[in-house]
Design a protein around this motif. Structure first.
Motif, PDB file in Angstrom:
ATOM      1  N   VAL A 254       0.853  -1.194   0.000  1.00 12.08           N
ATOM      2  CA  VAL A 254       0.000   0.000   0.000  1.00 12.08           C
ATOM      3  C   VAL A 254       0.882   1.236   0.000  1.00 12.08           C
ATOM      4  O   VAL A 254       1.643   1.466   0.942  1.00 12.08           O
ATOM      5  CB  VAL A 254      -0.927   0.016   1.235  1.00 12.08           C
ATOM      6  N   THR A 255       0.800   2.045  -1.055  1.00  3.06           N
ATOM      7  CA  THR A 255       1.569   3.283  -1.102  1.00  3.06           C
ATOM      8  C   THR A 255       0.895   4.279  -2.035  1.00  3.06           C
ATOM      9  O   THR A 255       0.031   3.910  -2.848  1.00  3.06           O
ATOM     10  CB  THR A 255       3.021   3.026  -1.547  1.00  3.06           C
ATOM     11  N   ALA A 256       1.262   5.558  -1.876  1.00  2.00           N
ATOM     12  CA  ALA A 256       0.719   6.656  -2.687  1.00  2.00           C
ATOM     13  C   ALA A 256      -0.797   6.779  -2.544  1.00  2.00           C
ATOM     14  O   ALA A 256      -1.484   7.194  -3.473  1.00  2.00           O
ATOM     15  CB  ALA A 256       1.098   6.490  -4.157  1.00  2.00           C
ATOM     16  N   GLN A 257      -1.306   6.448  -1.360  1.00  4.28           N
ATOM     17  CA  GLN A 257      -2.749   6.470  -1.132  1.00  4.28           C
ATOM     18  C   GLN A 257      -3.111   7.491  -0.062  1.00  4.28           C
ATOM     19  O   GLN A 257      -2.295   7.860   0.783  1.00  4.28           O
ATOM     20  CB  GLN A 257      -3.260   5.088  -0.724  1.00  4.28           C
ATOM     21  N   ASP A 258      -4.354   7.930  -0.116  1.00  6.96           N
ATOM     22  CA  ASP A 258      -4.884   8.908   0.848  1.00  6.96           C
ATOM     23  C   ASP A 258      -5.983   8.242   1.649  1.00  6.96           C
ATOM     24  O   ASP A 258      -7.005   7.823   1.079  1.00  6.96           O
ATOM     25  CB  ASP A 258      -5.444  10.124   0.114  1.00  6.96           C
ATOM     26  N   PHE A 259      -5.765   8.105   2.960  1.00  4.53           N
ATOM     27  CA  PHE A 259      -6.714   7.410   3.825  1.00  4.53           C
ATOM     28  C   PHE A 259      -7.465   8.432   4.683  1.00  4.53           C
ATOM     29  O   PHE A 259      -6.870   9.077   5.546  1.00  4.53           O
ATOM     30  CB  PHE A 259      -5.985   6.400   4.696  1.00  4.53           C
TER      31      PHE A 259
END
Length: 266
Positions: A254-259
């Protein structure tokens, strides 16, 4: 006396997920003395991580470190003005020497001081960007080599849903928080080949002691009730539990994601 957040951290160790990959892992948290940051410190310490945290609030930082002194690894507090990049780099070097290579960075520190467009001066603008955005880049830069040598790592940048909601009277804060997501995506691309994951954690209106004292009124309570899909108060520990997942090996791809953790407001 155990703080409400500290009690929540202890509860998290009993009622919520345990992450074996975080045991003995060195975790650095900026702005960790109070509020959401303090909950990060407590929850990572409860997982058995080696935690260091920075803050300019020396009294609160020392008090929190003292409260958590019976953790598997007593958290290490370092007083640091994150807007001073040289001081930030020195403090990070001190953490490396004391606790070993930094595997997790939580870029939490920020200041959501209210301000109008008319009152913003160049000096105010630069200071706000320094505390809300600039230090995130330089902290990431300073830990990247450790993470490369370690074979990977996790950087968690704190954003905010405030710019998505177009919250009034915080134009420079909203600008900096929008930019955090751009920073996350840029770092994720450049550091990904080294196994370093970079994600943004976007809180909703987290009802810390500061928020209750300064800004929560009847109008704010109505806005929460109308805006959130899930009723109830969003608490610091709700953010901390997401940060644990993003730091642990469970989120290895999981990377470059906005949670977004906001009870469904944004």
């Amino acid at each position: 006396m155990t703080s409400p957040a500290n009690a929540a951290g202890a509860q998290a160790g009993q009622a919520y997920a345990r992450y074996p990959s975080l045991v003995d892992r060195t975790v650095l948290i900026t702005g960790g003395a109070t509020g959401i940051g303090a909950s990060f410190v407590e929850h990572f310490a409860a997982q058995g991580a080696r935690v260091a945290f920075f803050d300019i609030d020396v009294a609160a930082g020392e008090a929190l470190a003292g409260q958590l002194g019976d953790s598997r690894h007593a958290p290490r507090f370092l007083a640091c003005d994150l807007t001073d990049v040289d001081a930030l780099k020195k403090a990070i070097a001190d953490v490396k020497r004391a606790l070993g290579p930094i595997a997790v960075l939580v870029n939490n520190a920020a200041n959501d001081k209210r301000h109008s467009i008319a009152e913003v001066t160049p000096e105010f603008f630069d200071a706000a960007i320094a505390v809300n955005l600039r230090h995130q880049f330089f902290a990431a830069q300073a830990v990247a080599e450790d993470m490369k040598q370690h074979g990977g790592g996790s950087i968690i940048n704190l954003g905010s849903i405030s710019w998505l909601l177009k919250t009034p009277n915080m134009p420079v804060y909203l600008t900096s928080k929008a930019a955090v997501q751009g920073l996350t995506h840029a770092l994720a691309r450049d550091l990904g080949p080294f196994g370093i994951r970079v994600n943004t954690l976007l809180p909703g209106w987290v009802l810390t002691e500061k928020q209750r004292r300064l800004w929560l009124d009847d109008e704010g309570r109505r806005a929460l009730q109308e805006g959130q899909c899930l009723q109830g108060e969003l608490m610091p520990e709700d953010l901390a539990r997401m940060a644990l997942f993003l730091a642990a090996d469970d989120s290895r791809m999981v990377t470059a994601q906005d949670f977004i953790v906001d009870a469904g407001w944004a």
